[in-house]
Design an enzyme around this catalytic site. Structure first.
Site, PDB file in Angstrom:
ATOM      1  N   LYS A  13       0.848  -1.185   0.000  1.00  0.00           N
ATOM      2  CA  LYS A  13       0.000   0.000   0.000  1.00  0.00           C
ATOM      3  C   LYS A  13       0.894   1.248   0.000  1.00  0.00           C
ATOM      4  O   LYS A  13       2.044   1.179   0.423  1.00  0.00           O
ATOM      5  CB  LYS A  13      -0.958  -0.034   1.206  1.00  0.00           C
ATOM      6  CG  LYS A  13      -0.248  -0.061   2.577  1.00  0.00           C
ATOM      7  CD  LYS A  13       0.199   1.321   2.992  1.00  0.00           C
ATOM      8  CE  LYS A  13       1.220   1.306   4.087  1.00  0.00           C
ATOM      9  NZ  LYS A  13       1.940   2.588   4.167  1.00  0.00           N
ATOM     10  N   TYR A  34      -3.136   4.311   6.848  1.00  0.00           N
ATOM     11  CA  TYR A  34      -3.546   3.420   7.932  1.00  0.00           C
ATOM     12  C   TYR A  34      -4.739   4.002   8.682  1.00  0.00           C
ATOM     13  O   TYR A  34      -5.676   3.275   9.054  1.00  0.00           O
ATOM     14  CB  TYR A  34      -2.391   3.197   8.907  1.00  0.00           C
ATOM     15  CG  TYR A  34      -1.308   2.299   8.388  1.00  0.00           C
ATOM     16  CD1 TYR A  34      -1.538   0.934   8.205  1.00  0.00           C
ATOM     17  CD2 TYR A  34      -0.037   2.786   8.102  1.00  0.00           C
ATOM     18  CE1 TYR A  34      -0.541   0.090   7.731  1.00  0.00           C
ATOM     19  CE2 TYR A  34       0.968   1.954   7.637  1.00  0.00           C
ATOM     20  CZ  TYR A  34       0.716   0.610   7.452  1.00  0.00           C
ATOM     21  OH  TYR A  34       1.702  -0.223   6.977  1.00  0.00           O
TER      22      TYR A  34
END
Length: 376
Positions: A140, A225
């Site tokens: 990511k 996150y």
């Protein structure tokens, strides 16, 4: 004179045995020892990019994997690759440069390619891996733009291969427990979610501070996150976003135009509100859900180890403990099991696309000072 015949039962009684005992003995005599079957096959991973994350986290995690093993390394530094190959038992035939990357198609020991490169390189190396007939696990954020995400998803579908995004926290036990507590409404309906993610970034020459490579600043790296947690803890997609951004003037780390700190608020269809912070200037490491009857949180929430969960009710704080597991091993094993069983990964390419669309809206809201609405 004929000697009386002793019945079987009388004999057994005389010798202290029973019919049941002899029957059991007969069964035991007939039973064959159960031999263990062959060990389950581990699928082979090619690690693309040998930076600090690969060296310090991903490669050591293979020791904890049940379904995954490292069989190839791809790097622009041949000496580094050879050293790591020796340490992890990767044969010389499993070493590739970026120029020879496409030859992975001829390596039957590589089932899955794990792309661990700067963000801007994710699309190219994902598409090339799919073209080579390999499944892909991509770090990511998935890419720098939603359009690139769509290209990656299309490449996976065209190749008939899996595409999974490396959201390690979606496989970590404490975060999984937080999701369960929120979804099952253990403490009533969630009302407010707070997600904070940040650290003080160092070397101004690193790729994370290069806007072309990283696509942005703290939001694209650590802030994702907080965004992803708000989404998975609510179980919904945001419909409205506000944001404010700030970068310390004259700080050489942010000379390329990437943001230092960004605060963003999300409104979800059910009415849940989330306040999230992403920063490259200060340490932040907490996810908290405020529900009707109590609050529950992880602090730290996104570290590689030593996560801590607390439930706060009134003036009391309850600690909850879970076994610690290697997040990267869980992530890679999940990918391997999805390939083996032909099932959809928990975090497919579409999950990465949703985050990119939300991040673009966050940047727009911060730039314009206006609320940005998203489709439900």
């Amino acid at each position: 004179m004929r000697t009386p015949t002793t019945s079987r039962r009388q004999f057994l009684q005389a010798t202290g045995l029973s019919v049941a005992a002899t029957s059991l003995a007969g069964v035991r005599a007939l039973a064959q020892p159960r031999l263990p079957g062959p060990p389950e096959k581990k699928l082979g991973f090619a690690i693309v990019g040998l930076g600090s994350l690969s060296i310090n986290q991903i490669l050591p995690a293979f020791a904890h994997c049940r379904h995954a093993r490292v069989t190839a390394l791809v790097s622009g530094d041949a000496a580094k690759a050879k050293t790591l190959a020796t340490a992890y038992g990767v044969p010389e035939s499993g070493l590739y440069s970026y120029d020879t990357y496409d030859r992975l198609k001829d390596n039957p020991d590589v089932d899955i390619v794990y792309v661990v490169l700067p963000n801007s390189m994710h699309p190219e190396y994902t598409v090339r891996a799919h073209t080579a007939g390999k499944h892909v696990l991509c770090e990511k954020p998935m890419a720098n733009t939603p359009q690139e995400c769509e290209t990656m998803i299309a490449a996976a579908k065209a190749a008939g291969k899996k595409l999974m995004i490396g959201y390690r926290l979606r496989y970590e036990p404490y975060n999984m427990a937080m999701i369960r507590m929120a979804r099952e409404q253990e403490f009533g309906k969630p009302k407010v979610i707070l997600c904070e993610a940040g650290f003080s970034i160092g070397d101004p020459k690193q790729w994370r501070l290069n806007k072309q490579l990283a696509g942005g600043g703290s939001l694209m790296d650590i802030g994702i996150y907080a965004l992803n947690a708000a989404r998975y803890l609510s179980g919904e997609e945001p419909v409205a976003i506000n944001a404010l951004s700030y970068t310390t003037p004259g700080d050489v780390r942010f000379a390329d135009g990437v943001e230092e700190t960004i605060n963003f608020q999300l409104r979800f269809p059910s009415g849940i509100l989330a306040n999230c912070v992403s920063s490259y200037g200060v340490g932040l490491n907490r996810f908290r859900v405020h529900a009707e009857k109590a609050a529950f949180q992880l602090e730290p929430a996104l570290s590689y180890s030593d996560l801590r969960m607390q439930v706060i009710r009134g003036g009391t704080v309850e600690l909850r403990s879970l076994p610690e597991r290697n997040q990267f091993a869980l992530e890679m094993d999940h990918m391997a099991e999805c390939v083996k069983g032909n099932t959809e990964p928990r975090t497919p390419g579409e999950e990465g696309l949703k985050d990119l669309r939300a991040m673009m809206a966050i940047y727009e809201a911060a730039k314009t000072g206006k609320t940005v609405t998203l489709g439900a």
